[in-house]
Design a protein around this motif. Structure first.
Motif, PDB file in Angstrom:
ATOM      1  N   CYS A 101     -11.552   9.837  -4.636  1.00  0.00           N
ATOM      2  CA  CYS A 101     -10.851   8.917  -3.723  1.00  0.00           C
ATOM      3  C   CYS A 101     -11.781   8.313  -2.673  1.00  0.00           C
ATOM      4  O   CYS A 101     -11.375   7.411  -1.933  1.00  0.00           O
ATOM      5  N   LYS A 102     -13.009   8.877  -2.587  1.00  0.00           N
ATOM      6  CA  LYS A 102     -13.955   8.456  -1.542  1.00  0.00           C
ATOM      7  C   LYS A 102     -13.340   8.590  -0.155  1.00  0.00           C
ATOM      8  O   LYS A 102     -13.465   7.706   0.703  1.00  0.00           O
ATOM      9  N   SER A 133       0.862  -1.180   0.000  1.00  0.00           N
ATOM     10  CA  SER A 133       0.000   0.000   0.000  1.00  0.00           C
ATOM     11  C   SER A 133       0.896   1.227   0.000  1.00  0.00           C
ATOM     12  O   SER A 133       1.512   1.558   1.020  1.00  0.00           O
ATOM     13  N   ILE A 134       0.977   1.910  -1.140  1.00  0.00           N
ATOM     14  CA  ILE A 134       1.832   3.091  -1.199  1.00  0.00           C
ATOM     15  C   ILE A 134       1.270   4.221  -0.335  1.00  0.00           C
ATOM     16  O   ILE A 134       2.021   5.074   0.142  1.00  0.00           O
ATOM     17  N   ASN A 135      -0.043   4.213  -0.104  1.00  0.00           N
ATOM     18  CA  ASN A 135      -0.626   5.228   0.778  1.00  0.00           C
ATOM     19  C   ASN A 135      -0.246   4.976   2.241  1.00  0.00           C
ATOM     20  O   ASN A 135       0.102   5.908   2.967  1.00  0.00           O
ATOM     21  N   LYS A 136      -0.289   3.724   2.646  1.00  0.00           N
ATOM     22  CA  LYS A 136       0.143   3.391   4.011  1.00  0.00           C
ATOM     23  C   LYS A 136       1.641   3.625   4.172  1.00  0.00           C
ATOM     24  O   LYS A 136       2.106   4.129   5.200  1.00  0.00           O
ATOM     25  N   ASN A 137       2.408   3.276   3.133  1.00  0.00           N
ATOM     26  CA  ASN A 137       3.861   3.462   3.172  1.00  0.00           C
ATOM     27  C   ASN A 137       4.260   4.913   3.411  1.00  0.00           C
ATOM     28  O   ASN A 137       5.278   5.196   4.053  1.00  0.00           O
ATOM     29  N   THR A 138       3.484   5.836   2.840  1.00  0.00           N
ATOM     30  CA  THR A 138       3.886   7.246   2.863  1.00  0.00           C
ATOM     31  C   THR A 138       3.264   8.034   4.007  1.00  0.00           C
ATOM     32  O   THR A 138       3.635   9.180   4.228  1.00  0.00           O
ATOM     33  N   ILE A 197      -5.585   5.494  -5.556  1.00  0.00           N
ATOM     34  CA  ILE A 197      -6.915   5.301  -4.986  1.00  0.00           C
ATOM     35  C   ILE A 197      -7.980   5.765  -5.974  1.00  0.00           C
ATOM     36  O   ILE A 197      -8.995   5.098  -6.186  1.00  0.00           O
ATOM     37  N   ALA A 198      -7.750   6.908  -6.597  1.00  0.00           N
ATOM     38  CA  ALA A 198      -8.733   7.483  -7.511  1.00  0.00           C
ATOM     39  C   ALA A 198      -8.914   6.655  -8.780  1.00  0.00           C
ATOM     40  O   ALA A 198     -10.013   6.594  -9.339  1.00  0.00           O
ATOM     41  N   ASP A 217      -5.145   0.780  -4.785  1.00  0.00           N
ATOM     42  CA  ASP A 217      -4.833   0.902  -3.364  1.00  0.00           C
ATOM     43  C   ASP A 217      -6.033   1.507  -2.657  1.00  0.00           C
ATOM     44  O   ASP A 217      -6.884   2.173  -3.260  1.00  0.00           O
ATOM     45  N   SER A 218      -6.098   1.298  -1.379  1.00  0.00           N
ATOM     46  CA  SER A 218      -7.130   1.922  -0.548  1.00  0.00           C
ATOM     47  C   SER A 218      -6.530   2.228   0.814  1.00  0.00           C
ATOM     48  O   SER A 218      -5.681   1.489   1.310  1.00  0.00           O
ATOM     49  N   HIS A 219      -6.960   3.337   1.376  1.00  0.00           N
ATOM     50  CA  HIS A 219      -6.474   3.735   2.697  1.00  0.00           C
ATOM     51  C   HIS A 219      -7.405   4.822   3.218  1.00  0.00           C
ATOM     52  O   HIS A 219      -8.176   5.412   2.458  1.00  0.00           O
ATOM     53  N   THR A 220      -7.330   5.096   4.485  1.00  0.00           N
ATOM     54  CA  THR A 220      -8.232   6.089   5.072  1.00  0.00           C
ATOM     55  C   THR A 220      -7.739   7.520   4.881  1.00  0.00           C
ATOM     56  O   THR A 220      -8.509   8.465   5.045  1.00  0.00           O
ATOM     57  N   LYS A 221      -6.440   7.672   4.549  1.00  0.00           N
ATOM     58  CA  LYS A 221      -5.859   8.992   4.310  1.00  0.00           C
ATOM     59  C   LYS A 221      -5.018   8.935   3.042  1.00  0.00           C
ATOM     60  O   LYS A 221      -4.514   7.869   2.669  1.00  0.00           O
TER      61      LYS A 221
END
Length: 320
Positions: free
Chosen positions: A162-163, A9-14, A121-122, A135-139
């Protein structure tokens, strides 16, 4: 999703990299504040001074937490500036799935190409179906090469696509007239090579590893000059090394086709090329957006193929 990427998850990674900027804004000489719809704005070079270290951090955010960016001294030419050195794990995902500025955002007089983790995400771009990644993440975070904050309509669009609620969105603003923006743009040297390989229909799964370097240009007085110098850094001064699978003939041809010298627009500072087309970025020959020099090492035969050259005269004309 590609099995190679399914647990990434690149969103979690960053997220921790973004939090570090926010928590240490004074150390990084940035400004962090609530923007439209209560999103988070990180000003890394508009009103804030920024610094080279924050430029590196932003470049690593753009790489989805899968890459490292370092500043190195010149080694082979007394007139060269210091360099950025970029390397990435899962180079295709880091560069095309995150760093590539592929999300076009336009509202009235605001325009920017978005890069960074929010793109995955988008899923607004064809590239994600081609590399088979989502990918999906809360932020999430989006990096914009702009000189003003995004308007409400753009924040609402990102939130909708991105919801993710606006208060969980972070925008990092990096004008090319800042040291932060300067560094994060030239750190795309590896990305432009991989993107061009994709445009040439080279199988992305055959790119095993990659790294690149670009000279750091002087800070410019305005956007157009800054855009010119950062592009020149890659087009006339960048070197990329790729480890690939494929036949020797295929890899030799790829090395020759990947260099910027194959472009009909090669040979003038980018600012002059941009002005020749009356400021229409999309009229510029796309093959120009490539590193000056390419080195491809075959995983199968062990042979190495080198094409292109550093154009020190054009770098000097652009930088000084």
């Amino acid at each position: 999703m590609n099995n190679v990427y399914c647990e990434i998850s690149i969103n979690k990674n960053t997220e921790h990299l973004v939090n570090e900027l926010i928590e240490h804004e004074k150390n990084y000489r940035i400004l962090v504040y609530n923007g439209p719809k209560n999103c988070t704005i990180i000003d890394a070079g508009i009103k804030a001074a920024g610094c080279s270290e924050v430029g590196i951090k932003i470049a690593e955010i753009c790489l989805g937490g899968l890459g490292k960016v370092e500043i190195l001294p010149p080694t082979n030419n007394s007139e060269s500036n210091w360099y950025v050195n970029v390397r990435a794990n899962h180079a295709v995902l880091a560069c095309l799935g995150c760093q590539y500025a592929g999300w076009s955002l336009n509202y009235k007089d605001f325009f920017s190409l978005g890069s960074g983790p929010a793109r995955s995400i988008a899923q607004r771009e064809k590239i994600f179906s081609e590399i088979d990644y989502s990918d999906s993440h809360t932020k999430t975070v989006l990096v914009l090469e702009v000189e003003k904050e995004p308007p409400v309509a753009i924040v609402e669009k990102i939130s909708s696509d991105c919801k993710i609620k606006p208060e969980n969105l972070t925008f990092i603003l990096t004008p090319t007239t800042s040291i932060s923006g300067n560094l994060q743009v030239i750190s795309r040297v590896l990305e432009v090579a991989i993107h061009k390989a994709h445009e040439l229909n080279f199988p992305l799964e055959n790119i095993i590893d990659g790294m690149g370097t670009s000279p750091i240009p002087p800070i410019a007085k305005n956007f157009v000059e800054g855009m010119g110098r950062t592009n020149d850094s890659i087009i006339y001064g960048g070197t990329v090394t790729l480890l690939c699978k494929g036949s020797d003939e295929e890899l030799k041809n790829l090395s020759q086709m990947l260099t910027s010298k194959t472009s009909k627009d090669y040979g003038k500072p980018f600012k002059e090329i941009f002005e020749t087309y009356n400021g229409d970025f999309y009229k510029i020959d796309g093959s120009l957006f490539s590193p000056a020099r390419v080195i491809i090492n075959s995983k199968e035969s062990g042979k190495t193929f080198v094409s292109g050259e550093i154009n020190y005269n054009l770098l000097k004309k652009s930088f000084f």
